[in-house]
Enzyme design. Structure first.
Site, short mmCIF file in Angstrom:
data_model
loop_
_atom_site.label_atom_id
_atom_site.label_comp_id
_atom_site.label_asym_id
_atom_site.label_seq_id
_atom_site.Cartn_x
_atom_site.Cartn_y
_atom_site.Cartn_z
N THR A 120 0.86 -1.19 0.00
CA THR A 120 0.00 0.00 0.00
C THR A 120 0.90 1.24 0.00
OG1 THR A 120 -1.69 -1.20 1.17
CG2 THR A 120 -1.83 1.21 1.27
N CYS A 259 -3.59 -1.65 9.24
CA CYS A 259 -3.99 -1.02 7.98
C CYS A 259 -4.82 0.24 8.14
CB CYS A 259 -4.73 -2.03 7.12
SG CYS A 259 -3.75 -3.50 6.81
C1 UGA Z 1 -8.31 -4.16 6.23
C2 UGA Z 1 -9.28 -4.18 5.03
O1 UGA Z 1 -10.54 -4.73 5.43
C3 UGA Z 1 -8.71 -5.00 3.87
O2 UGA Z 1 -9.57 -4.92 2.74
C4 UGA Z 1 -7.33 -4.42 3.50
O3 UGA Z 1 -6.73 -5.15 2.45
C5 UGA Z 1 -6.43 -4.48 4.72
O4 UGA Z 1 -7.03 -3.71 5.78
C6 UGA Z 1 -5.09 -3.92 4.32
O5 UGA Z 1 -5.03 -2.73 3.97
O6 UGA Z 1 -4.13 -4.67 4.22
P1 UGA Z 1 -7.79 -5.83 8.26
O7 UGA Z 1 -7.07 -4.67 8.88
O8 UGA Z 1 -7.12 -7.14 8.21
O9 UGA Z 1 -8.23 -5.49 6.73
O10 UGA Z 1 -9.12 -6.06 9.11
P2 UGA Z 1 -10.66 -5.65 9.03
O11 UGA Z 1 -11.47 -6.88 9.05
O12 UGA Z 1 -10.93 -4.70 7.97
O13 UGA Z 1 -10.84 -4.95 10.47
C7 UGA Z 1 -10.12 -3.78 10.84
C8 UGA Z 1 -10.60 -3.27 12.18
O14 UGA Z 1 -11.92 -2.74 12.08
C9 UGA Z 1 -10.68 -4.35 13.28
O15 UGA Z 1 -10.17 -3.82 14.49
C10 UGA Z 1 -12.16 -4.63 13.41
O16 UGA Z 1 -12.53 -5.08 14.70
C11 UGA Z 1 -12.75 -3.26 13.12
N1 UGA Z 1 -14.14 -3.31 12.64
C12 UGA Z 1 -14.45 -3.89 11.45
C13 UGA Z 1 -15.16 -2.71 13.40
O17 UGA Z 1 -14.90 -2.16 14.49
N2 UGA Z 1 -16.44 -2.73 12.92
C14 UGA Z 1 -16.76 -3.30 11.74
O18 UGA Z 1 -17.96 -3.27 11.36
C15 UGA Z 1 -15.75 -3.90 10.98
#
Ligand code: UGA
Length: 431
Positions: A120, A259
């Site tokens: 990224t 991320c």
């Molecule tokens: C995120 C993106 O979802 C991916 O598409 C992207 O490729 C990645 O970053 C990256 O840039 O490499 P990731 O950080 O692995 O992925 O995890 P997510 O599932 O997106 O969750 C991120 C955070 O948001 C977590 O702490 C999760 O608990 C929180 N979250 C997620 C919420 O608080 N509420 C939600 O509704 C969804």
């Protein structure tokens, strides 16, 4: 196709393994000798569901790993750069590793290659990397740059790679586009073809938007709690509108990980550099910071004085299915609890090893029931499925108090209160 992937972090390793699954001949390269030796011995440095199974199918045949860049690049038609771009000064992405790889590529490229950046990176990095490669080439050898951002979530990276919603490829020459399309021939997903700068921005914009959705619902959760409205129902009612969508509208203690916080900061910093305040995204980060404090204040207010009180934490990683502690909300919550003199006990199925290096004073337990033992409150910070199946009677009987704080809104409030426990979620109705 013959592909070399530089970097064996969660993006590089997942990409290498999944590209082998797609039928390509792949060499993974990393400067970390111990890491490469471990991978060669079948020990993967990351915990990703499904990755090891695919790795085992191809390891040693069409999937190999090395520390020697020159040989790996010599055999490749395509070189994918997937090294880390952590947060640097002023929120900028730190491109040190990427620039180093570019310099080395300049030195070792032996014949025409397509160089794809998967890391990224800020808009314009493709051009910068091309310049560095050219600068270090002993004599000019042609190559083309491309951008192919990843949208892999930790914990479901393999699935996200093999069954993506879309593939984004940025390139300047049609012939390069053809090669990129054939690299993903076996994946059925729409391919967005664009120039390199646009592809670079699509990645930041996607993470920025998802983070915005989360901060939106989190801020609204604080409001809904004040006026006695259930935010989960609000999110459901909103999300069924296909223009809004239900995903990433789950209120909680805040987003973490390597991320969202870093990429939103990098995007706002890019804005500043271009003379534009991206104020919405700045606020997204601000809401995320204050969300954790808001949740902590609720805990403090309910327990009263924290000094000398035992407080149990269930879940330490920034999300389930990973041991990653980067920017995990548990880091702030534990810091504040310790500052107030609480005795913190904690359990996480996989992240305790990493957490021990960050919080040596925390008492790490073998299971959730030991965490509950004599605790005034139990706080859930990661929605590990096993926490849903707890015997809450047993939890209640061993606790000194009766407070359950659900920082992920994933337990059933009526079920918890049915055991004589007091449930506090995020943005819930008074019960
Ligand atoms: C995120 C993106 O979802 C991916 O598409 C992207 O490729 C990645 O970053 C990256 O840039 O490499 P990731 O950080 O692995 O992925 O995890 P997510 O599932 O997106 O969750 C991120 C955070 O948001 C977590 O702490 C999760 O608990 C929180 N979250 C997620 C919420 O608080 N509420 C939600 O509704 C969804």
């Amino acid at each position: 196709m013959k592909i070399t992937v530089i970097g064996t972090g969660y993006v590089g390793l997942t990409a290498a393994v999944c590209l082998a699954e797609l039928g390509h001949r792949v060499v993974g390269v990393d400067v970390d000798q111990d890491k490469v030796a471990a991978i060669q011995n079948g020990k993967l440095p990351i915990h990703e569901p499904g990755l090891l199974d695919i790795f085992k199918r191809y390891a040693g045949t069409r999937l190999t790993f090395t520390t020697v860049l020159e040989g790996a690049v010599a055999m490749a038609e395509i070189v994918i750069i997937a090294v880390g771009t952590p947060q640097g000064k002023d929120g900028d992405a730190d491109l040190t590793a990427l620039k180093e790889v570019a310099a080395q590529l300049g030195r070792v490229i032996n014949n025409y290659k397509i160089v794809i950046i998967k890391s990224t990176v800020p808009v314009g990095t493709g051009e910068q990397v091309a310049e560095i490669i050219r600068k270090y080439q002993p004599s000019p050898i042609p190559f083309d740059m491309a951008s192919n951002p990843e949208f892999l979530r930790q914990g479901s990276a393999v699935n996200d790679f093999l069954y993506p919603d879309r593939i984004v490829v940025g390139f300047e020459k049609p012939a390069v586009g053809m090669v990129l399309r054939s690299m993903y021939l076996n994946i059925s997903a729409p391919i967005v073809e664009t120039d390199i700068r646009t592809a670079e921005l699509i990645k930041y914009a996607s993470n920025g938007f998802l983070a915005t959705k989360i901060s939106f619902i989190n801020e609204l959760a604080r409001f809904s709690e004040k006026i006695d409205v259930d935010i989960n129902k609000v999110a459901e009612g909103m999300g069924l509108d296909s223009r809004i969508g239900q995903k990433f509208l789950h209120a909680g203690v805040g987003f973490g990980g390597s991320c969202f916080p870093k990429d939103v900061a990098a995007l706002t910093s890019l804005g500043k550099k271009s003379g534009l305040e991206l104020s919405l995204l700045q606020t997204v980060l601000e809401i995320n910071r204050t969300q954790k404090k808001w949740f902590f204040d609720k805990i403090k207010h309910s327990i009263g004085t924290l000094k000398g009180k035992k407080v149990g934490i269930l879940g330490l990683s920034f999300k389930p299915d990973t041991d990653d502690m980067r920017e995990a909300p548990s880091r702030d919550i534990i810091t504040w609890l310790e500052k107030e003199g609480a005795i913190v006990k904690a359990y996480d199925p996989v992240a305790m090893k990493n957490a021990k290096n960050i919080f040596p004073k925390v008492q790490y337990m073998d299971n959730p029931y030991q965490v509950a033992q004599s605790s005034s409150a139990v706080i859930i910070l990661t929605e590990w499925p096993e926490f849903k199946k707890l015997n809450w009677q047993k939890v209640k009987d061993s606790m000194a108090g009766n407070l359950i704080f659900d920082g992920r809104n994933f337990l059933s409030p009526s079920k918890i209160t049915g055991f004589g426990l007091r449930y506090h979620g995020i943005g819930g109705k008074r019960i």
